[in-house]
Design an enzyme around this catalytic site. Sequence first.
Site, short mmCIF file in Angstrom:
data_model
loop_
_atom_site.label_atom_id
_atom_site.label_comp_id
_atom_site.label_asym_id
_atom_site.label_seq_id
_atom_site.Cartn_x
_atom_site.Cartn_y
_atom_site.Cartn_z
N CYS A 76 42.07 47.40 39.48
CA CYS A 76 40.80 46.86 39.98
C CYS A 76 40.72 45.41 39.54
O CYS A 76 40.65 45.13 38.34
CB CYS A 76 39.62 47.66 39.42
SG CYS A 76 38.02 46.93 39.80
N HIS A 164 46.44 48.61 50.04
CA HIS A 164 45.55 47.81 50.87
C HIS A 164 46.12 47.63 52.26
O HIS A 164 47.33 47.47 52.44
CB HIS A 164 45.33 46.41 50.26
CG HIS A 164 44.49 46.41 49.04
ND1 HIS A 164 43.12 46.23 49.07
CD2 HIS A 164 44.82 46.59 47.73
CE1 HIS A 164 42.65 46.28 47.83
NE2 HIS A 164 43.66 46.50 47.02
N GLU A 214 36.28 49.87 50.24
CA GLU A 214 37.14 50.32 49.16
C GLU A 214 37.37 51.83 49.20
O GLU A 214 36.42 52.60 49.38
CB GLU A 214 36.55 49.93 47.80
CG GLU A 214 36.65 48.44 47.49
CD GLU A 214 36.44 48.16 46.02
OE1 GLU A 214 37.02 48.90 45.19
OE2 GLU A 214 35.72 47.21 45.70
N CYS A 223 35.83 42.69 46.07
CA CYS A 223 36.97 43.50 45.67
C CYS A 223 38.08 42.56 45.25
O CYS A 223 38.64 41.84 46.09
CB CYS A 223 37.42 44.39 46.82
SG CYS A 223 38.91 45.37 46.47
N GLY A 226 41.43 43.44 46.64
CA GLY A 226 41.33 43.18 48.07
C GLY A 226 41.49 41.71 48.40
O GLY A 226 42.13 41.34 49.40
#
Length: 284
Positions: A76, A164, A214, A223, A226
Amino acid sequence: MSRTFLKMNGLGNDFVVIETATQTFDPTPEEIRAIAKRGDGGIGCDQVIAIDPPRAEGASAYVRFWNSDGEETGACGNGTRCVAWLLMQSAGKDAVAFDTVAGRLSGVAAGDKLVTVDMGPPGLDWTQIPLSEEMNTERVELQVGPIDAPLVHTPVCVSMGNPHVVFFVDAPVDDAFATGAGSLVEHHPLFPEGVNVGFAHIAARDHIQLKVWERGAGLTLACGTGACAAQVAAVRRGLTDRKARVEFESGSLVIEWRESDGHVIMTGPISMDFAGKLPELVAA
Protein backbone atom coordinates in the site's frame (compact mmCIF):
# COMPACT_ATOMS: atom_id res chain seq x y z
CA MET A 1 -5.70 -5.70 27.62
CA SER A 2 -6.86 -2.95 25.30
CA ARG A 3 -4.80 -2.09 22.24
CA THR A 4 -4.01 1.40 21.00
CA PHE A 5 -4.03 2.42 17.35
CA LEU A 6 -3.13 5.46 15.28
CA LYS A 7 -5.45 6.79 12.61
CA MET A 8 -3.43 8.23 9.72
CA ASN A 9 -3.98 9.17 6.10
CA GLY A 10 -2.13 9.95 2.92
CA LEU A 11 -4.15 12.26 0.66
CA GLY A 12 -7.33 11.04 2.35
CA ASN A 13 -6.49 7.35 1.85
CA ASP A 14 -6.90 6.41 5.51
CA PHE A 15 -5.40 3.74 7.75
CA VAL A 16 -5.64 2.22 11.20
CA VAL A 17 -2.04 1.55 12.23
CA ILE A 18 -1.26 -0.94 15.02
CA GLU A 19 2.15 -1.52 16.60
CA THR A 20 2.69 -5.12 17.79
CA ALA A 21 5.95 -5.11 19.79
CA THR A 22 4.17 -5.89 23.08
CA GLN A 23 1.04 -7.65 21.76
CA THR A 24 0.76 -10.01 18.82
CA PHE A 25 -1.91 -9.15 16.26
CA ASP A 26 -3.38 -12.00 14.21
CA PRO A 27 -6.85 -10.78 13.23
CA THR A 28 -9.49 -12.73 11.39
CA PRO A 29 -11.06 -11.22 8.25
CA GLU A 30 -14.16 -10.50 10.34
CA GLU A 31 -12.09 -8.51 12.83
CA ILE A 32 -10.44 -6.49 10.07
CA ARG A 33 -13.87 -5.70 8.63
CA ALA A 34 -15.06 -4.64 12.10
CA ILE A 35 -12.14 -2.21 12.42
CA ALA A 36 -12.52 -0.85 8.89
CA LYS A 37 -16.29 -0.37 9.07
CA ARG A 38 -17.26 3.28 8.96
CA GLY A 39 -19.74 4.07 11.70
CA ASP A 40 -21.80 1.64 13.77
CA GLY A 41 -18.94 0.77 16.14
CA GLY A 42 -16.13 0.61 13.60
CA ILE A 43 -13.18 2.98 13.39
CA GLY A 44 -13.36 3.33 9.61
CA CYS A 45 -10.46 3.02 7.19
CA ASP A 46 -9.38 1.85 3.76
CA GLN A 47 -6.63 -0.41 5.13
CA VAL A 48 -5.43 -1.79 8.45
CA ILE A 49 -1.64 -1.84 8.97
CA ALA A 50 0.36 -3.83 11.54
CA ILE A 51 3.93 -2.82 12.36
CA ASP A 52 5.65 -5.97 13.64
CA PRO A 53 9.19 -6.40 15.02
CA PRO A 54 11.78 -6.95 12.27
CA ARG A 55 12.34 -10.43 10.89
CA ALA A 56 15.59 -9.74 9.01
CA GLU A 57 18.82 -7.86 9.52
CA GLY A 58 18.84 -4.26 8.32
CA ALA A 59 15.09 -3.75 8.67
CA SER A 60 13.36 -1.62 11.30
CA ALA A 61 10.11 -3.59 11.13
CA TYR A 62 8.01 -6.12 9.26
CA VAL A 63 4.79 -4.54 8.02
CA ARG A 64 1.48 -6.20 7.10
CA PHE A 65 -1.47 -4.66 5.25
CA TRP A 66 -5.16 -5.65 5.06
CA ASN A 67 -7.84 -4.21 2.80
CA SER A 68 -11.15 -3.22 4.35
CA ASP A 69 -12.77 -6.44 3.09
CA GLY A 70 -10.54 -8.42 5.45
CA GLU A 71 -8.07 -9.78 2.90
CA GLU A 72 -4.33 -9.35 3.48
CA THR A 73 -2.61 -7.48 0.64
CA GLY A 74 0.98 -7.15 -0.48
CA ALA A 75 1.56 -3.40 -0.53
CA CYS A 76 0.00 0.00 0.00
CA GLY A 77 1.84 3.08 -1.22
CA ASN A 78 0.18 5.74 0.92
CA GLY A 79 0.32 3.41 3.91
CA THR A 80 4.01 2.80 3.25
CA ARG A 81 4.69 6.53 3.57
CA CYS A 82 2.77 6.64 6.88
CA VAL A 83 4.74 3.67 8.23
CA ALA A 84 8.06 5.15 7.10
CA TRP A 85 7.24 8.43 8.85
CA LEU A 86 6.30 6.67 12.09
CA LEU A 87 9.46 4.56 12.10
CA MET A 88 11.64 7.59 11.39
CA GLN A 89 9.95 9.54 14.19
CA SER A 90 10.41 6.64 16.60
CA ALA A 91 14.10 6.18 15.75
CA GLY A 92 14.93 9.85 15.41
CA LYS A 93 16.30 9.20 11.91
CA ASP A 94 15.64 10.64 8.46
CA ALA A 95 15.80 7.28 6.64
CA VAL A 96 14.36 3.84 7.33
CA ALA A 97 13.96 0.40 5.72
CA PHE A 98 11.34 -2.24 6.48
CA ASP A 99 10.12 -5.51 5.04
CA THR A 100 6.74 -6.58 3.65
CA VAL A 101 5.45 -9.67 1.91
CA ALA A 102 6.18 -7.76 -1.33
CA GLY A 103 9.85 -7.22 -0.38
CA ARG A 104 11.96 -4.56 1.32
CA LEU A 105 10.82 -0.94 1.11
CA SER A 106 12.61 2.20 2.26
CA GLY A 107 11.72 5.78 3.03
CA VAL A 108 13.46 9.09 3.62
CA ALA A 109 12.21 12.37 5.03
CA ALA A 110 11.48 14.92 2.29
CA GLY A 111 10.09 17.78 4.39
CA ASP A 112 7.55 18.43 7.13
CA LYS A 113 5.32 15.30 7.06
CA LEU A 114 6.52 14.72 3.50
CA VAL A 115 8.06 11.32 2.76
CA THR A 116 9.83 9.76 -0.22
CA VAL A 117 9.61 5.97 -0.46
CA ASP A 118 11.37 3.51 -2.74
CA MET A 119 8.66 1.09 -3.83
CA GLY A 120 11.14 -1.16 -5.65
CA PRO A 121 10.90 -2.28 -9.27
CA PRO A 122 7.49 -2.95 -10.86
CA GLY A 123 6.48 -6.40 -12.00
CA LEU A 124 5.74 -6.36 -15.73
CA ASP A 125 5.52 -10.02 -16.71
CA TRP A 126 2.08 -11.64 -16.91
CA THR A 127 3.09 -14.14 -14.20
CA GLN A 128 3.96 -11.31 -11.81
CA ILE A 129 0.61 -9.48 -11.99
CA PRO A 130 -0.64 -12.31 -12.08
CA LEU A 131 -2.86 -12.94 -15.11
CA SER A 132 -4.69 -16.19 -15.75
CA GLU A 133 -3.16 -16.54 -19.22
CA GLU A 134 -0.03 -15.41 -21.04
CA MET A 135 -0.44 -11.93 -22.46
CA ASN A 136 1.55 -8.80 -23.36
CA THR A 137 0.98 -6.67 -20.25
CA GLU A 138 1.67 -3.43 -22.15
CA ARG A 139 -1.49 -3.97 -24.24
CA VAL A 140 -3.91 -6.31 -22.51
CA GLU A 141 -6.85 -7.71 -24.44
CA LEU A 142 -9.62 -6.40 -22.20
CA GLN A 143 -12.45 -3.92 -22.64
CA VAL A 144 -15.52 -2.62 -20.83
CA GLY A 145 -18.66 -1.94 -22.83
CA PRO A 146 -19.95 -3.00 -26.24
CA ILE A 147 -17.49 -4.84 -28.49
CA ASP A 148 -17.90 -2.30 -31.30
CA ALA A 149 -17.83 0.77 -29.00
CA PRO A 150 -16.01 -0.01 -25.74
CA LEU A 151 -16.00 2.56 -22.96
CA VAL A 152 -12.39 1.70 -22.07
CA HIS A 153 -10.07 -0.85 -23.60
CA THR A 154 -6.52 -2.20 -24.05
CA PRO A 155 -5.12 -1.36 -20.61
CA VAL A 156 -1.63 -1.85 -19.18
CA CYS A 157 -1.00 -4.25 -16.29
CA VAL A 158 1.62 -3.60 -13.59
CA SER A 159 2.40 -5.21 -10.25
CA MET A 160 3.55 -2.91 -7.45
CA GLY A 161 3.52 -5.74 -4.93
CA ASN A 162 -0.21 -5.89 -5.69
CA PRO A 163 -1.95 -6.21 -9.07
CA HIS A 164 -2.97 -3.14 -11.10
CA VAL A 165 -4.66 -2.60 -14.44
CA VAL A 166 -4.53 0.93 -15.89
CA PHE A 167 -6.95 2.21 -18.53
CA PHE A 168 -6.08 5.44 -20.33
CA VAL A 169 -9.05 7.77 -20.81
CA ASP A 170 -9.56 10.92 -22.90
CA ALA A 171 -10.89 12.91 -19.93
CA PRO A 172 -11.00 12.37 -16.14
CA VAL A 173 -13.76 9.94 -15.19
CA ASP A 174 -16.36 10.57 -12.50
CA ASP A 175 -17.01 8.43 -9.43
CA ALA A 176 -20.00 6.67 -10.98
CA PHE A 177 -17.99 5.54 -14.01
CA ALA A 178 -15.02 4.42 -11.90
CA THR A 179 -17.32 2.50 -9.56
CA GLY A 180 -19.27 0.83 -12.36
CA ALA A 181 -16.30 -0.13 -14.52
CA GLY A 182 -13.92 -0.78 -11.63
CA SER A 183 -16.24 -3.14 -9.80
CA LEU A 184 -16.69 -5.16 -13.01
CA VAL A 185 -12.99 -5.42 -13.82
CA GLU A 186 -11.83 -6.12 -10.22
CA HIS A 187 -13.14 -9.70 -10.37
CA HIS A 188 -12.62 -10.39 -14.09
CA PRO A 189 -11.43 -13.99 -14.72
CA LEU A 190 -8.21 -12.61 -16.22
CA PHE A 191 -7.15 -11.62 -12.68
CA PRO A 192 -7.16 -14.70 -10.41
CA GLU A 193 -6.23 -12.60 -7.35
CA GLY A 194 -8.47 -9.65 -8.26
CA VAL A 195 -7.03 -6.32 -9.40
CA ASN A 196 -6.86 -2.60 -8.61
CA VAL A 197 -8.37 -0.63 -11.48
CA GLY A 198 -6.99 2.76 -12.50
CA PHE A 199 -8.42 5.31 -14.94
CA ALA A 200 -5.63 7.66 -16.03
CA HIS A 201 -5.95 10.86 -18.04
CA ILE A 202 -2.70 12.24 -19.44
CA ALA A 203 -2.96 16.00 -18.91
CA ALA A 204 0.68 16.63 -19.90
CA ARG A 205 3.93 14.67 -20.15
CA ASP A 206 4.53 15.43 -16.48
CA HIS A 207 0.95 15.32 -15.22
CA ILE A 208 -1.51 12.42 -14.85
CA GLN A 209 -5.04 12.75 -13.46
CA LEU A 210 -6.08 9.48 -11.85
CA LYS A 211 -8.98 7.73 -10.17
CA VAL A 212 -8.60 4.23 -8.71
CA TRP A 213 -11.04 1.52 -7.76
CA GLU A 214 -9.09 -0.48 -5.16
CA ARG A 215 -9.33 -4.24 -4.86
CA GLY A 216 -11.12 -5.05 -1.62
CA ALA A 217 -11.63 -1.40 -0.68
CA GLY A 218 -13.61 0.21 -3.50
CA LEU A 219 -13.27 3.79 -4.63
CA THR A 220 -10.70 5.62 -2.49
CA LEU A 221 -9.56 9.24 -2.38
CA ALA A 222 -6.01 8.25 -3.36
CA CYS A 223 -3.98 5.11 -4.03
CA GLY A 224 -0.20 5.21 -3.77
CA THR A 225 0.55 1.97 -5.57
CA GLY A 226 -2.10 2.97 -8.13
CA ALA A 227 -0.21 6.21 -8.78
CA CYS A 228 3.01 4.22 -9.21
CA ALA A 229 1.31 1.78 -11.58
CA ALA A 230 -0.22 4.60 -13.64
CA GLN A 231 3.14 6.31 -14.08
CA VAL A 232 4.86 3.05 -15.03
CA ALA A 233 2.05 2.27 -17.48
CA ALA A 234 2.25 5.75 -19.02
CA VAL A 235 6.03 5.51 -19.47
CA ARG A 236 5.67 2.08 -21.08
CA ARG A 237 3.25 3.59 -23.58
CA GLY A 238 5.49 6.63 -24.18
CA LEU A 239 2.85 9.01 -22.80
CA THR A 240 4.88 10.66 -20.01
CA ASP A 241 8.47 11.30 -19.04
CA ARG A 242 10.09 9.26 -16.27
CA LYS A 243 8.91 11.67 -13.57
CA ALA A 244 5.38 13.04 -13.30
CA ARG A 245 2.84 14.46 -10.89
CA VAL A 246 -0.06 12.07 -10.38
CA GLU A 247 -3.12 14.00 -9.28
CA PHE A 248 -6.12 12.74 -7.33
CA GLU A 249 -9.05 14.90 -6.29
CA SER A 250 -7.56 14.94 -2.78
CA GLY A 251 -4.03 15.99 -3.81
CA SER A 252 -0.95 14.88 -5.73
CA LEU A 253 1.98 12.50 -5.53
CA VAL A 254 5.25 12.81 -7.44
CA ILE A 255 6.23 9.50 -9.03
CA GLU A 256 9.51 8.69 -10.77
CA TRP A 257 10.25 5.41 -12.52
CA ARG A 258 13.98 5.72 -12.08
CA GLU A 259 15.95 4.77 -15.16
CA SER A 260 19.17 3.95 -13.32
CA ASP A 261 17.82 0.93 -11.43
CA GLY A 262 14.18 0.55 -12.50
CA HIS A 263 12.83 1.39 -9.03
CA VAL A 264 9.65 3.41 -8.55
CA ILE A 265 10.08 6.41 -6.24
CA MET A 266 7.05 8.08 -4.65
CA THR A 267 6.95 11.38 -2.76
CA GLY A 268 3.90 12.66 -0.93
CA PRO A 269 2.41 13.88 2.36
CA ILE A 270 1.16 12.05 5.43
CA SER A 271 -1.28 13.18 8.12
CA MET A 272 -1.76 12.04 11.70
CA ASP A 273 -5.48 12.12 12.54
CA PHE A 274 -5.89 10.74 16.08
CA ALA A 275 -5.05 7.90 18.48
CA GLY A 276 -7.54 5.58 20.10
CA LYS A 277 -8.33 2.16 21.53
CA LEU A 278 -9.55 -0.78 19.48
CA PRO A 279 -12.97 -2.25 20.35
CA GLU A 280 -12.78 -5.23 22.70
CA LEU A 281 -13.71 -7.58 19.84
CA VAL A 282 -10.26 -7.08 18.33
CA ALA A 283 -8.24 -5.92 21.34
CA ALA A 284 -6.47 -9.22 21.99
